[in-house]
Design a protein around this motif. Structure first.
Motif, PDB file in Angstrom:
ATOM      1  N   GLY A   1       0.827  -1.200   0.000  1.00  0.00           N
ATOM      2  CA  GLY A   1       0.000   0.000   0.000  1.00  0.00           C
ATOM      3  C   GLY A   1       0.857   1.244   0.000  1.00  0.00           C
ATOM      4  O   GLY A   1       2.081   1.179  -0.211  1.00  0.00           O
ATOM      5  N   PRO A   2       0.244   2.409   0.233  1.00  0.00           N
ATOM      6  CA  PRO A   2       1.009   3.661   0.190  1.00  0.00           C
ATOM      7  C   PRO A   2       2.225   3.673   1.106  1.00  0.00           C
ATOM      8  O   PRO A   2       3.335   4.003   0.665  1.00  0.00           O
ATOM      9  CB  PRO A   2      -0.028   4.707   0.627  1.00  0.00           C
ATOM     10  CG  PRO A   2      -1.331   4.131   0.178  1.00  0.00           C
ATOM     11  CD  PRO A   2      -1.210   2.664   0.404  1.00  0.00           C
ATOM     12  N   LEU A   3       2.048   3.319   2.363  1.00  0.00           N
ATOM     13  CA  LEU A   3       3.178   3.365   3.292  1.00  0.00           C
ATOM     14  C   LEU A   3       4.256   2.369   2.900  1.00  0.00           C
ATOM     15  O   LEU A   3       5.453   2.678   2.941  1.00  0.00           O
ATOM     16  CB  LEU A   3       2.684   3.102   4.716  1.00  0.00           C
ATOM     17  CG  LEU A   3       3.667   3.340   5.853  1.00  0.00           C
ATOM     18  CD1 LEU A   3       2.932   3.808   7.102  1.00  0.00           C
ATOM     19  CD2 LEU A   3       4.476   2.085   6.179  1.00  0.00           C
ATOM     20  N   GLY A   4       3.841   1.163   2.500  1.00  0.00           N
ATOM     21  CA  GLY A   4       4.815   0.151   2.107  1.00  0.00           C
ATOM     22  C   GLY A   4       5.667   0.587   0.936  1.00  0.00           C
ATOM     23  O   GLY A   4       6.891   0.408   0.938  1.00  0.00           O
ATOM     24  N   LEU A   5       5.039   1.193  -0.084  1.00  0.00           N
ATOM     25  CA  LEU A   5       5.787   1.636  -1.261  1.00  0.00           C
ATOM     26  C   LEU A   5       6.693   2.817  -0.933  1.00  0.00           C
ATOM     27  O   LEU A   5       7.820   2.898  -1.426  1.00  0.00           O
ATOM     28  CB  LEU A   5       4.836   1.993  -2.398  1.00  0.00           C
ATOM     29  CG  LEU A   5       3.975   0.862  -2.959  1.00  0.00           C
ATOM     30  CD1 LEU A   5       3.243   1.323  -4.220  1.00  0.00           C
ATOM     31  CD2 LEU A   5       4.793  -0.385  -3.247  1.00  0.00           C
ATOM     32  N   GLU A   6       6.197   3.744  -0.126  1.00  0.00           N
ATOM     33  CA  GLU A   6       7.016   4.907   0.241  1.00  0.00           C
ATOM     34  C   GLU A   6       8.276   4.473   0.983  1.00  0.00           C
ATOM     35  O   GLU A   6       9.387   4.941   0.680  1.00  0.00           O
ATOM     36  CB  GLU A   6       6.197   5.867   1.102  1.00  0.00           C
ATOM     37  CG  GLU A   6       5.105   6.598   0.331  1.00  0.00           C
ATOM     38  CD  GLU A   6       4.142   7.350   1.225  1.00  0.00           C
ATOM     39  OE1 GLU A   6       3.285   8.085   0.696  1.00  0.00           O
ATOM     40  OE2 GLU A   6       4.238   7.207   2.466  1.00  0.00           O
ATOM     41  N   PHE A   7       8.130   3.590   1.945  1.00  0.00           N
ATOM     42  CA  PHE A   7       9.289   3.145   2.716  1.00  0.00           C
ATOM     43  C   PHE A   7      10.188   2.236   1.886  1.00  0.00           C
ATOM     44  O   PHE A   7      11.416   2.264   2.025  1.00  0.00           O
ATOM     45  CB  PHE A   7       8.842   2.455   4.000  1.00  0.00           C
ATOM     46  CG  PHE A   7       8.657   3.400   5.142  1.00  0.00           C
ATOM     47  CD1 PHE A   7       9.597   3.501   6.151  1.00  0.00           C
ATOM     48  CD2 PHE A   7       7.537   4.218   5.198  1.00  0.00           C
ATOM     49  CE1 PHE A   7       9.432   4.395   7.195  1.00  0.00           C
ATOM     50  CE2 PHE A   7       7.358   5.120   6.230  1.00  0.00           C
ATOM     51  CZ  PHE A   7       8.316   5.210   7.241  1.00  0.00           C
ATOM     52  N   ALA A   8       9.594   1.428   1.010  1.00  0.00           N
ATOM     53  CA  ALA A   8      10.404   0.571   0.145  1.00  0.00           C
ATOM     54  C   ALA A   8      11.325   1.417  -0.730  1.00  0.00           C
ATOM     55  O   ALA A   8      12.532   1.132  -0.846  1.00  0.00           O
ATOM     56  CB  ALA A   8       9.501  -0.306  -0.718  1.00  0.00           C
ATOM     57  N   GLN A   9      10.789   2.455  -1.346  1.00  0.00           N
ATOM     58  CA  GLN A   9      11.618   3.288  -2.219  1.00  0.00           C
ATOM     59  C   GLN A   9      12.635   4.091  -1.420  1.00  0.00           C
ATOM     60  O   GLN A   9      13.783   4.261  -1.852  1.00  0.00           O
ATOM     61  CB  GLN A   9      10.750   4.222  -3.057  1.00  0.00           C
ATOM     62  CG  GLN A   9      11.563   4.989  -4.101  1.00  0.00           C
ATOM     63  CD  GLN A   9      10.712   5.868  -4.981  1.00  0.00           C
ATOM     64  OE1 GLN A   9       9.879   6.616  -4.497  1.00  0.00           O
ATOM     65  NE2 GLN A   9      10.913   5.785  -6.296  1.00  0.00           N
ATOM     66  N   MET A  10      12.232   4.592  -0.268  1.00  0.00           N
ATOM     67  CA  MET A  10      13.151   5.366   0.555  1.00  0.00           C
ATOM     68  C   MET A  10      14.380   4.540   0.918  1.00  0.00           C
ATOM     69  O   MET A  10      15.526   4.974   0.733  1.00  0.00           O
ATOM     70  CB  MET A  10      12.455   5.852   1.831  1.00  0.00           C
ATOM     71  CG  MET A  10      13.362   6.640   2.768  1.00  0.00           C
ATOM     72  SD  MET A  10      12.469   7.239   4.231  1.00  0.00           S
ATOM     73  CE  MET A  10      12.167   5.691   5.089  1.00  0.00           C
ATOM     74  N   PHE A  11      14.158   3.313   1.419  1.00  0.00           N
ATOM     75  CA  PHE A  11      15.292   2.483   1.800  1.00  0.00           C
ATOM     76  C   PHE A  11      16.084   2.016   0.586  1.00  0.00           C
ATOM     77  O   PHE A  11      17.313   1.886   0.646  1.00  0.00           O
ATOM     78  CB  PHE A  11      14.827   1.303   2.654  1.00  0.00           C
ATOM     79  CG  PHE A  11      14.694   1.636   4.111  1.00  0.00           C
ATOM     80  CD1 PHE A  11      15.800   1.592   4.949  1.00  0.00           C
ATOM     81  CD2 PHE A  11      13.482   2.027   4.641  1.00  0.00           C
ATOM     82  CE1 PHE A  11      15.698   1.922   6.291  1.00  0.00           C
ATOM     83  CE2 PHE A  11      13.359   2.357   5.978  1.00  0.00           C
ATOM     84  CZ  PHE A  11      14.470   2.309   6.814  1.00  0.00           C
TER      85      PHE A  11
END
Length: 348
Positions: A50-60
């Motif tokens: 979802g939104p949070l998962g994708l945001e953190f995935a790309q950040m890391f």
């Protein structure tokens, strides 16, 4: 509770745990604890696309971590249009993030310094190439859980106050944010309607006004935009194609890709898509869904169009600055009336 008092509940939410063997034993991160890490993990598995998962995935991934995203549904961003989900997944895959879609997590265990997740029945993608996976063990140094939220309503005393909650702990309210106790109103993440900070603020203001003045205000959630802060960004407002089919048993939709937007060609940024959903009878714009640089800014033109019932002709007739990414919204509108693939760049 004193008769006649008004109480407004405005609690937040907490990360939803997974009933998977081994999760608590191996330990996992959420959006708060992930930001408290003292060292960059070499690898990470993100549970939830979802939104949070994708945001953190790309950040890391940008930090240098090798990231794999697991999603139980048949696409990332399950509430978004399929074209939107496919485009943002493609963009993230191009950056080296791997995905496993439609998977079931069988269990989690620790082997040495690594956390091993056993999955079944999934579709994998690695650098743009798809493959089917029946059973697979995935290992990583860290495990980040982003598979949903629960209302943070435990130990508030809602049962004693006669306030009903659903099985996930969300407070049940009517359209005026009044609970089963007529003296108690609730707003924000605890109601489970749309867990966004801006929505919580709006709901809180409406709930307070209703509670204190006996107003009967409500919110039309079709008019509320949302965004996912990946790069490119994702933004959406209004109805999806699926929802339009449910309401009207018909759909009028157009999808254009970023290579049809002159600005994208100028800056060599062709990752993105614009999808527009209109009323099948009167051409009023019902929904707009975007993957684009600055999509979170672009969505406000679409939000006004949806809120005030503008038609595709209204958008087409409005002069847009050239070249800009916002022309993508106009191009999507023009796609209802002409073949934009053979259209000159500045045709009105």
């Amino acid at each position: 509770m004193v008769e006649g008092e008004k109480l407004i509940i405005a609690t937040g939410s907490t990360t939803k745990a997974l009933p998977v063997p081994g999760m608590d034993e191996v330990g996992w991160l959420n959006n708060v604890t992930a930001m408290q890490l003292k060292a960059l993990p070499e690898s990470m598995i993100v549970i939830g696309g979802g939104p949070l998962g994708l945001e953190f995935a790309q950040m890391f991934a940008h930090f240098g971590t090798r990231v794999t995203v697991l999603e139980a549904m048949d696409q990332v961003l399950p509430r978004h249009e399929p074209e939107i989900a496919a485009e943002i997944q493609r963009a993230l895959e191009d950056e080296g993030i791997e995905f496993r879609i439609g998977v079931t997590i069988e269990g989690v265990r620790r082997e040495g310094g690594r956390k091993i997740v056993t999955i079944r029945s999934g579709k994998g993608t690695r650098r743009g190439r798809s493959f089917q996976t029946d059973a697979e063990d995935l290992g990583a140094e860290e495990l980040l859980l982003a598979a949903g939220i629960l209302a943070n309503t435990a130990d508030v005393g809602l049962e004693e106050a006669g306030v009903s909650i659903d099985p996930n702990g969300f407070v049940e309210v009517n359209e005026h944010y009044q609970t089963s106790n007529p003296n108690v109103y609730a707003a924000g993440d605890c109601t489970g309607k749309l867990p966004l900070e801006t929505v919580a603020a709006k709901e809180g203001a409406v709930a307070a006004e209703n509670a204190l003045t006996q107003s009967l205000r409500t919110i039309d959630y079709d008019h509320i935009p949302s965004a996912v802060f990946t790069n490119p960004q994702v933004a959406s407002v209004g109805l999806t194609e699926e929802e339009e089919m449910r309401r009207f048993n018909a759909c009028a939709c157009r999808t254009i890709y970023m290579d049809a937007v002159p600005k994208a060609l100028v800056v060599n940024e062709t990752r993105g898509v614009f999808k527009m959903v209109i009323h099948p009878e009167n051409s009023k714009i019902l929904g707009v869904h975007i993957v684009s640089p600055y999509a979170a800014d672009l969505i406000h033109e679409a939000t006004l169009a949806v809120k005030f019932g503008l038609t595709v002709d209204d958008i087409i007739d409005t002069v847009h600055v050239f070249p800009t990414f916002s022309e993508g919204i106009k191009r999507a509108a023009q796609a209802f009336t002409r073949d934009i693939s053979v259209m000159a760049c500045c045709v009105g």
